[in-house]
Design an enzyme around this catalytic site. Structure first.
Site, PDB file in Angstrom:
ATOM      1  N   GLU A 161       2.469   2.732  23.811  1.00 51.62           N
ATOM      2  CA  GLU A 161       3.302   2.584  22.619  1.00 51.62           C
ATOM      3  C   GLU A 161       4.764   2.258  22.949  1.00 51.62           C
ATOM      4  O   GLU A 161       5.691   2.742  22.318  1.00 51.62           O
ATOM      5  CB  GLU A 161       3.212   3.854  21.750  1.00 51.62           C
ATOM      6  CG  GLU A 161       1.810   4.080  21.211  1.00 51.62           C
ATOM      7  CD  GLU A 161       1.691   5.333  20.377  1.00 51.62           C
ATOM      8  OE1 GLU A 161       2.727   5.890  19.987  1.00 51.62           O
ATOM      9  OE2 GLU A 161       0.551   5.758  20.113  1.00 51.62           O
ATOM     10  N   GLY A 162       4.941   1.432  23.946  1.00 51.52           N
ATOM     11  CA  GLY A 162       6.269   1.033  24.402  1.00 51.52           C
ATOM     12  C   GLY A 162       6.605   1.712  25.709  1.00 51.52           C
ATOM     13  O   GLY A 162       6.810   2.932  25.746  1.00 51.52           O
TER      14      GLY A 162
END
Length: 643
Positions: free
Chosen positions: A424-425
């Site tokens: 997620e990043g």
């Protein structure tokens, strides 16, 4: 019907423009973290600590009790690790419990839990098996329920949310074999065909994709006379003709997750399944992640609590040189770090989650900071636990049990947590994302001034606007409450936390001054100074965490029996954090960033290739990036819906 276009080729500037267009441009609500980066310590935005309603708390606690019983009696984490798969009966049991619908409104058959209790549930389930935590999180935090909640039509919600609440597992598909954090190069296409779209492309690392019934798919719609085009979000039925799950991926950790490679070939998707307008896909994805990212810190909280429990029990039982190892300073300092940091992770996660529930503040930076800080610190805590356990920390739980010792999966937790710094990043992308938001106020008034492509007229106008803004802003960075000895005295009891809040206020102003100086020095080249920006963000993350632990400690002092102990943990964390902050400030201007760039240039040109002599490379043959040319699949479909 036209053939799918070839993979887009974009310049660096075009890629930045796509990412910038997907950002939420306006700040309609206050943001504690945004103000912090601007040198304004708005304690009033987080203190008194927000709390859930009595009804929400009761509903949440009732579900947690049911989930705890299920996890203790029905979940065998060692079995999931050993067989690299969650048993179907466990997943069906979670469905019956309502765990698929924790975040879905009750009117659609969900449990309607708040973000706070959703995260507590994820932490509990993830402590039994991290793979279960990921299954539930990927389904609800970024899968079909969340984007439909935010952007779906009434018809879409009525069609899909009841299914997601009880029976259907969902997944989110953005990444491609050659596309990670640069979505401007997205190659999967959705070509309009009458009242439908035809999907073509390949998606990589589709968590839940192997077992999913519904997918959120990001695809590029070609621009035409009747279509705005752009990256667009769709809800796709996994049993649609033309969808093939070509591979179930395996990883160093989280061995039970159902993560795969999914190919689309001429997959027909009704226009009614499009989420939002054409071209809004990236904005939908980023907005979904604003709160969706909070599920990851929840899993880190669970890991920290477990690391603390094992460290405490083991360090009391294990003796060296005539006393328990906890009494040796070298080990004790590690235990103190784990305890203080666990308290901080829970404080950050609960505060950001409650702020999300209240919807009073814009938490896009807070959510990102929570993800960044939790993923980095949880990894360090697990590493310290392995060190405390020594050789037993490196040994698998199965091996420990085979020779008659407690099956403590310390090495597994270390492996499982490693992905959080990428999920997620990645940490590097989070640094850039947060830095962009942190300097938004500066770019709003002075962006044209440092943009080489802007005209002299635009630059003159920007200069005038910047002059007005900085004339008001800069003087406020000189002095503040952090220099008044009696500020924040409501946090002064047996343990004095007011000193730490004064430090946060002073340091926020110092951070803002450093950012302004860097913008003045580098101007348009600021975006290339990723090392500097990363340290700025890390300082902000520490300041946010310090604020959260102080506010949480005061909440516990006034509402629970162990307030004094909470103050002690908050004090320990703040003192540890302050040491890290001062080191980061020192590295803002004294570092090896320029030298590192020269070394990298030499490495990539082959100058140091001789340094690689004397080894054999155990890597197998094959391309670095698998071919993702659109077309019919030539592999067996390994999709397995769970019923």
């Amino acid at each position: 019907m036209s053939a799918p276009p070839s993979k887009p080729t974009v310049s660096e500037r075009e890629a930045r423009e796509v990412a910038e267009a997907a950002r939420e441009q306006e700040w309609r609500k206050p943001s504690f973290a945004k103000e912090l980066f601007l040198g304004r310590f708005r304690l009033d935005l987080v203190h008194p600590h927000p709390l859930p309603s009595e009804e929400a708390a009761q509903r949440g606690e009732e579900f947690l009790a049911k989930l705890r019983d299920f996890c203790e009696t029905k979940v065998d984490g060692a079995l999931i690790e050993r067989e690299a798969q969650i048993p179907d009966e466990v997943i069906n049991g979670l469905k019956e419990l309502g765990a698929l619908g924790m975040k879905i409104d009750t009117k659609y058959g969900g449990l309607g839990l708040t973000q706070v209790y959703y995260n507590k549930a994820l932490a509990l389930a993830g402590s039994a098996s991290p793979a279960i935590g990921v299954l539930l999180s990927a389904h609800q935090s970024i899968g079909v329920p969340q984007p439909l909640k935010l952007f779906g039509t009434d018809e879409q919600k009525e069609t899909f949310l009841p299914r997601c609440a009880r029976t259907d597992i969902s997944a989110f598909l953005l990444t491609e074999p050659d596309v990670g954090s640069d979505p401007a190069r997205l190659a999967t296409t959705a070509v309009p065909d009458g009242d439908d779209y035809l999907l073509d492309g390949v998606k990589l690392w589709t968590t839940n994709g192997v077992v999913a019934d519904l997918l959120v798919v990001m695809a590029r719609v070609p621009k035409s006379e009747d279509h705005r085009g752009g990256i667009t979000a769709f809800v796709v039925e996994t049993n649609s003709p033309g969808i093939t799950v070509e591979n179930r991926n395996a990883f160093m950790g989280l061995r039970g997750i159902e993560n795969g490679v999914t190919r689309f070939h001429q997959v027909r998707v009704p226009a009614a399944n499009r989420i939002g307008p054409e071209g809004a896909g990236l904005k939908i994805a980023l907005t979904t992640l604003n709160t969706g990212r909070l599920s990851l810190p929840a899993s880190c909280v669970a890991a920290g609590k477990w690391c603390l429990k094992i460290a405490r029990e083991w360090s009391a039982a294990r003796e060296q040189w005539g006393k328990p190892i906890a009494q040796h300073e070298a080990v004790g300092s590690k235990i103190s770090f784990i305890a203080a940091t666990t308290f901080a992770l829970e404080a950050v996660t609960d505060l950001a989650s409650q702020m999300a529930d209240e919807d009073r503040n814009d938490i896009r930076i807070e959510g990102a900071l929570a993800k960044l800080f939790a993923s980095e610190q949880a990894w360090l805590m697990a590493d310290e636990l392995v060190q405390i356990r020594g050789g037993r920390g490196f040994e698998t739980a199965a091996s420990l049990a085979a020779r008659g010792e407690r099956a403590v999966p310390a090495e597994q937790v270390l492996r499982d947590l490693r992905i959080n710094r990428i999920f997620e990043g990645s940490t590097e992308i989070m640094h850039l994302l947060i830095a962009r938001e942190a300097v938004d106020a500066h770019l709003s008034v002075a962006g044209d001034l440092i943009d080489p492509d802007k005209s002299l007229t635009d630059k003159a106008k920007a200069g005038a606007n910047a002059g007005v803004f900085y004339a008001k802003w800069l003087p406020k960075l000189v002095a503040g409450q952090g220099q008044l000895p009696y500020s924040y005295n409501e946090f002064k009891h047996e343990v004095d936390l007011s000193v730490h809040l004064r430090y946060v206020e002073r340091t926020a102003r110092k951070l803002a001054r450093s950012t302004f100086y860097a913008m003045s020095r580098w101007q348009g080249r600021m975006e290339t100074k990723q090392g500097f920006l990363g340290r700025i963000v890390d300082i902000g993350a520490e300041l946010f965490a310090m604020s959260a632990v102080c506010v949480r400690a005061e909440l516990l002092r006034t509402t629970e029996a162990h307030g004094r102990e909470a103050y002690q943990l908050a004090d320990a964390f703040c003192r540890q954090s302050r040491i890290r902050i001062e080191e980061l400030f020192g590295r803002l201007w004294t570092n090896t960033d320029d030298l590192d760039r020269k070394v990298v240039k030499g490495v990539m040109s082959g100058t140091y290739e001789w340094l690689e002599d004397g080894i054999v490379d155990p890597s197998g043959e094959g391309p670095w990036i698998a071919d993702a040319t659109p077309g019919a699949s030539e592999k067996d479909n390994v999709h397995r819906p769970i019923r």
